[in-house]
Design a protein around this motif. Structure first.
Motif, PDB file in Angstrom:
ATOM      1  N   ASP A  15       1.818  -0.004   2.199  1.00  0.00           N
ATOM      2  CA  ASP A  15       3.021  -0.285   1.311  1.00  0.00           C
ATOM      3  C   ASP A  15       2.565  -0.537  -0.181  1.00  0.00           C
ATOM      4  O   ASP A  15       1.863  -1.578  -0.389  1.00  0.00           O
ATOM      5  CB  ASP A  15       3.888  -1.311   1.795  1.00  0.00           C
ATOM      6  CG  ASP A  15       5.232  -1.227   1.153  1.00  0.00           C
ATOM      7  OD1 ASP A  15       6.209  -1.883   1.313  1.00  0.00           O
ATOM      8  OD2 ASP A  15       5.582  -0.734  -0.053  1.00  0.00           O
ATOM      9  N   ILE A  16       2.769   0.470  -1.190  1.00  0.00           N
ATOM     10  CA  ILE A  16       2.197   0.135  -2.355  1.00  0.00           C
ATOM     11  C   ILE A  16       2.860  -1.217  -2.770  1.00  0.00           C
ATOM     12  O   ILE A  16       2.240  -1.757  -3.754  1.00  0.00           O
ATOM     13  CB  ILE A  16       2.575   1.560  -3.312  1.00  0.00           C
ATOM     14  CG1 ILE A  16       2.031   1.103  -4.815  1.00  0.00           C
ATOM     15  CG2 ILE A  16       3.999   1.669  -3.220  1.00  0.00           C
ATOM     16  CD1 ILE A  16       0.613   1.122  -4.665  1.00  0.00           C
ATOM     17  N   ALA A  17       4.165  -1.481  -2.436  1.00  0.00           N
ATOM     18  CA  ALA A  17       4.727  -2.742  -2.998  1.00  0.00           C
ATOM     19  C   ALA A  17       3.910  -4.083  -2.876  1.00  0.00           C
ATOM     20  O   ALA A  17       3.776  -4.878  -3.780  1.00  0.00           O
ATOM     21  CB  ALA A  17       6.033  -3.186  -2.435  1.00  0.00           C
ATOM     22  N   SER A  18       3.118  -4.198  -1.747  1.00  0.00           N
ATOM     23  CA  SER A  18       2.308  -5.248  -1.517  1.00  0.00           C
ATOM     24  C   SER A  18       1.359  -5.315  -2.647  1.00  0.00           C
ATOM     25  O   SER A  18       0.727  -6.349  -3.321  1.00  0.00           O
ATOM     26  CB  SER A  18       1.724  -5.168  -0.104  1.00  0.00           C
ATOM     27  OG  SER A  18       2.562  -5.367   0.931  1.00  0.00           O
ATOM     28  N   GLY A 138      -3.166   2.230   1.286  1.00  0.00           N
ATOM     29  CA  GLY A 138      -3.426   3.612   1.937  1.00  0.00           C
ATOM     30  C   GLY A 138      -4.921   3.803   2.022  1.00  0.00           C
ATOM     31  O   GLY A 138      -5.489   2.863   2.601  1.00  0.00           O
ATOM     32  N   ARG A 139      -5.346   5.135   1.625  1.00  0.00           N
ATOM     33  CA  ARG A 139      -6.810   5.627   1.772  1.00  0.00           C
ATOM     34  C   ARG A 139      -7.451   4.901   0.490  1.00  0.00           C
ATOM     35  O   ARG A 139      -8.775   5.592   0.427  1.00  0.00           O
ATOM     36  CB  ARG A 139      -6.619   6.963   2.063  1.00  0.00           C
ATOM     37  CG  ARG A 139      -6.033   7.811   0.937  1.00  0.00           C
ATOM     38  CD  ARG A 139      -5.688   9.347   1.185  1.00  0.00           C
ATOM     39  NE  ARG A 139      -4.966   9.977   0.522  1.00  0.00           N
ATOM     40  CZ  ARG A 139      -4.925  11.354   0.512  1.00  0.00           C
ATOM     41  NH1 ARG A 139      -5.659  12.189   1.052  1.00  0.00           N
ATOM     42  NH2 ARG A 139      -3.837  11.920  -0.171  1.00  0.00           N
ATOM     43  N   PHE A 140      -7.030   4.459  -0.252  1.00  0.00           N
ATOM     44  CA  PHE A 140      -7.698   3.763  -1.751  1.00  0.00           C
ATOM     45  C   PHE A 140      -8.041   2.595  -1.735  1.00  0.00           C
ATOM     46  O   PHE A 140      -7.389   1.567  -1.430  1.00  0.00           O
ATOM     47  CB  PHE A 140      -6.588   4.355  -2.963  1.00  0.00           C
ATOM     48  CG  PHE A 140      -6.520   5.859  -2.987  1.00  0.00           C
ATOM     49  CD1 PHE A 140      -7.136   6.836  -2.949  1.00  0.00           C
ATOM     50  CD2 PHE A 140      -4.903   5.991  -2.708  1.00  0.00           C
ATOM     51  CE1 PHE A 140      -6.547   8.129  -3.074  1.00  0.00           C
ATOM     52  CE2 PHE A 140      -4.391   7.272  -2.805  1.00  0.00           C
ATOM     53  CZ  PHE A 140      -5.283   8.359  -2.899  1.00  0.00           C
ATOM     54  N   LEU A 178      -1.501   7.793  -9.272  1.00  0.00           N
ATOM     55  CA  LEU A 178      -0.148   7.219  -9.500  1.00  0.00           C
ATOM     56  C   LEU A 178      -0.153   5.756  -8.740  1.00  0.00           C
ATOM     57  O   LEU A 178       0.232   4.881  -9.444  1.00  0.00           O
ATOM     58  CB  LEU A 178       0.800   7.919  -8.805  1.00  0.00           C
ATOM     59  CG  LEU A 178       1.239   9.334  -9.447  1.00  0.00           C
ATOM     60  CD1 LEU A 178       2.115  10.342  -8.585  1.00  0.00           C
ATOM     61  CD2 LEU A 178       1.858   8.998 -10.818  1.00  0.00           C
ATOM     62  N   LYS A 179      -0.868   5.647  -7.732  1.00  0.00           N
ATOM     63  CA  LYS A 179      -0.930   4.527  -7.038  1.00  0.00           C
ATOM     64  C   LYS A 179      -1.812   3.455  -7.794  1.00  0.00           C
ATOM     65  O   LYS A 179      -1.288   2.333  -8.150  1.00  0.00           O
ATOM     66  CB  LYS A 179      -1.529   4.562  -5.562  1.00  0.00           C
ATOM     67  CG  LYS A 179      -0.655   5.252  -4.414  1.00  0.00           C
ATOM     68  CD  LYS A 179      -0.885   4.946  -3.239  1.00  0.00           C
ATOM     69  CE  LYS A 179       0.014   5.612  -2.339  1.00  0.00           C
ATOM     70  NZ  LYS A 179      -0.382   5.649  -1.016  1.00  0.00           N
ATOM     71  N   LEU A 180      -2.933   3.656  -8.221  1.00  0.00           N
ATOM     72  CA  LEU A 180      -3.658   2.683  -9.125  1.00  0.00           C
ATOM     73  C   LEU A 180      -3.053   2.651 -10.471  1.00  0.00           C
ATOM     74  O   LEU A 180      -3.397   1.494 -10.766  1.00  0.00           O
ATOM     75  CB  LEU A 180      -5.401   3.170  -9.107  1.00  0.00           C
ATOM     76  CG  LEU A 180      -6.350   3.085  -8.121  1.00  0.00           C
ATOM     77  CD1 LEU A 180      -6.403   1.539  -7.866  1.00  0.00           C
ATOM     78  CD2 LEU A 180      -5.572   3.626  -6.475  1.00  0.00           C
TER      79      LEU A 180
END
Length: 241
Positions: A15-18, A138-140, A178-180
């Motif tokens: 969860d990107i929120a964490s 995730g995977r990063f 996007l995530k980073l």
């Protein structure tokens, strides 16, 4: 490149929120500690090493000690997190996050007259639990308390998004950027928030780190348990040969 091997040493924050909340906490705590507690960093050890080197050259021994103390606290915190992760407990990530919440709450209740060296050492110690435990989204891989490596991964992700050879790599590059990028932006927002509250609440500003940490604690608590038990040496891990 396949993701690094997972173990109970890290919590995979799918969860990107964490990750975003933890990054905001990292920026906030460092800004507050730097502004209110002796112009040192509780998380950004690179900055402390640089300032330590400058202080040593200038023979400013008291200032050198100011940067050495949080570094020592950080190292002890990483060791402490390692001990917890290797202990026979379930959901070690949940435990270390709870300890960080309790630790920051305790120092947040201290009076402004409390010694700054001890304050920064405690904050660095409990913050090290976070950086030693939450290292993947995730995977990063990512870091929630400084952004140099995160910015590198944003740049690499953007490059792969537009110039990678295969659609799969381009898709992965887009997700990585996007995530980073969101994590870096959240760290910046946390630092801005820290700079805002630090002069207005000089004695208790660190308590503003509690809400994002508590929300993260709930997210971790509700998440599917991951890597709660280390396989024994004689056990076969699925998918490995």
């Amino acid at each position: 490149m396949p993701p690094d091997d997972q173990s109970e040493q890290t919590f995979n924050a799918t969860d990107i929120a964490s990750a975003v909340l933890l990054a905001a906490t990292g920026g906030l705590t460092d800004a507050i500690v730097y502004m209110n507690h002796g112009h040192v960093f509780a998380n950004a050890m690179t900055g402390n090493v640089i300032f330590l080197g400058i202080a040593l050259v200038d023979q400013q021994w008291a200032q050198s000690l100011r940067h050495l103390v949080p570094m020592a606290g950080f190292l002890l915190g990483v060791v402490g997190a390692r001990i917890i992760h290797n202990a026979p407990v379930r959901r070690s990530a949940l435990l270390v996050l709870a300890l960080e919440v309790v630790g920051l709450f305790c120092v947040g209740m201290l009076p402004i007259t409390f010694p700054q060296l001890a304050f920064t050492a405690i904050v660095a110690f409990v913050s090290a639990f976070q950086v030693a435990t939450f290292r993947r989204v995730g995977r990063f891989t990512y870091n929630s308390t400084f952004v140099t490596g995160n910015l590198r991964m944003v740049a690499e992700g953007f490059y792969d998004r537009f110039f990678a050879d295969t659609p799969e790599l381009r898709s992965k590059g887009r997700a990585q950027a996007l995530k980073l990028g969101a994590i870096c932006f959240s760290f910046l927002l946390g630092a801005i928030a820290g700079a805002f509250v630090a002069p207005r609440f000089p004695a208790h500003a660190i308590l503003f780190a509690e809400p994002p940490l508590l929300v993260t604690l709930i997210l971790v608590l509700l998440s599917h348990p991951q890597n709660t038990k280390r396989p024994k040496r004689h056990e076969v891990v699925p998918g490995r040969h």
